[in-house]
Enzyme design. Sequence first.
Site, mmCIF file in Angstrom:
data_model
loop_
_atom_site.group_PDB
_atom_site.id
_atom_site.type_symbol
_atom_site.label_atom_id
_atom_site.label_comp_id
_atom_site.label_asym_id
_atom_site.label_seq_id
_atom_site.Cartn_x
_atom_site.Cartn_y
_atom_site.Cartn_z
ATOM 1 C CB SER A 3 0.832 -71.819 36.123
ATOM 2 O OG SER A 3 0.583 -72.947 36.908
ATOM 3 C CG HIS A 61 -4.863 -84.171 43.706
ATOM 4 N ND1 HIS A 61 -5.610 -83.372 44.306
ATOM 5 C CD2 HIS A 61 -4.412 -84.813 44.588
ATOM 6 C CE1 HIS A 61 -5.656 -83.350 45.374
ATOM 7 N NE2 HIS A 61 -4.610 -84.220 45.612
HETATM 8 C C1 GAR Z 1 -2.193 -77.091 40.827
HETATM 9 O O1 GAR Z 1 -1.177 -77.368 41.576
HETATM 10 C C2 GAR Z 1 -3.028 -78.041 40.773
HETATM 11 O O2 GAR Z 1 -2.641 -79.435 40.988
HETATM 12 C C3 GAR Z 1 -4.038 -77.772 42.130
HETATM 13 O O3 GAR Z 1 -4.221 -76.399 42.143
HETATM 14 C C4 GAR Z 1 -3.034 -75.920 41.502
HETATM 15 C C5 GAR Z 1 -3.488 -74.898 40.608
HETATM 16 O O4 GAR Z 1 -2.462 -74.183 40.145
HETATM 17 N N1 GAR Z 1 -5.255 -78.559 42.145
HETATM 18 C C6 GAR Z 1 -5.904 -79.145 43.161
HETATM 19 O O5 GAR Z 1 -5.492 -78.979 44.390
HETATM 20 C C7 GAR Z 1 -7.226 -79.594 42.917
HETATM 21 N N2 GAR Z 1 -7.458 -80.553 44.111
HETATM 22 P P1 GAR Z 1 -2.600 -73.325 38.687
HETATM 23 O O6 GAR Z 1 -3.698 -72.291 38.883
HETATM 24 O O7 GAR Z 1 -1.301 -72.611 38.608
HETATM 25 O O8 GAR Z 1 -2.819 -74.570 37.459
#
Ligand code: GAR
Length: 189
Positions: A15, A111
Amino acid sequence: MIKKNCAVFISGRGSNLEKLIKESKNENFPIQIELIISDNINAKGLEFSEIYNIDSYSIDYSSFKNKSEFEQKLLKELKNKNIELICLAGFMRILSSDFIKSFTGPILNIHPSLLPKYKGLNTHQKALDNNDKIAGCTVHFVSEELDSGEIILQKSLDIDENETAETLMNRVLKLEHQAYPEAIKQIFS
Ligand code: GAR
């Protein structure tokens, strides 16, 4: 405006990737997304490669002898595309210090916590377990130590009384979608 060539690294839903792609359509946004890299061949976010017509490269870690070979291959793909900036967006693999030193441009990460609190995983549950009153997200430069590089921007919200890890995750994700584009504009303007 001459835009920086950017690669976005994902492992799952994507996303944040989609938000960055949409922003990058704006002529005043300082980056263009030239490549999507996923370490998970089944990542849902890979669908944005077709939807938005952006090259993607899906790389299966287990098919390499070791981390160094895996990362050498990544560096080669980045070089082929003249990538000048990497945005990690839910990329769940830790890049080695060799990789970080070898890539000459900035590497950014988003993060889901107010760093330096709650590095690593399960950030929302940790915030609830500690009875925190606020939570949020951080965009930072990637350094050799996990979730520890220089902070570019943070956004926070008040934790509700009946908050669960899931409601908090969804609320923080909305903040992430604002924070990542803002941080990129901040760095390159
Ligand atoms: C997000 O919340 C991002 O901050 C987190 O993974 C999710 C990915 O969502 N990242 C971490 O935890 C990295 N340490 P997305 O695939 O929908 O962007």
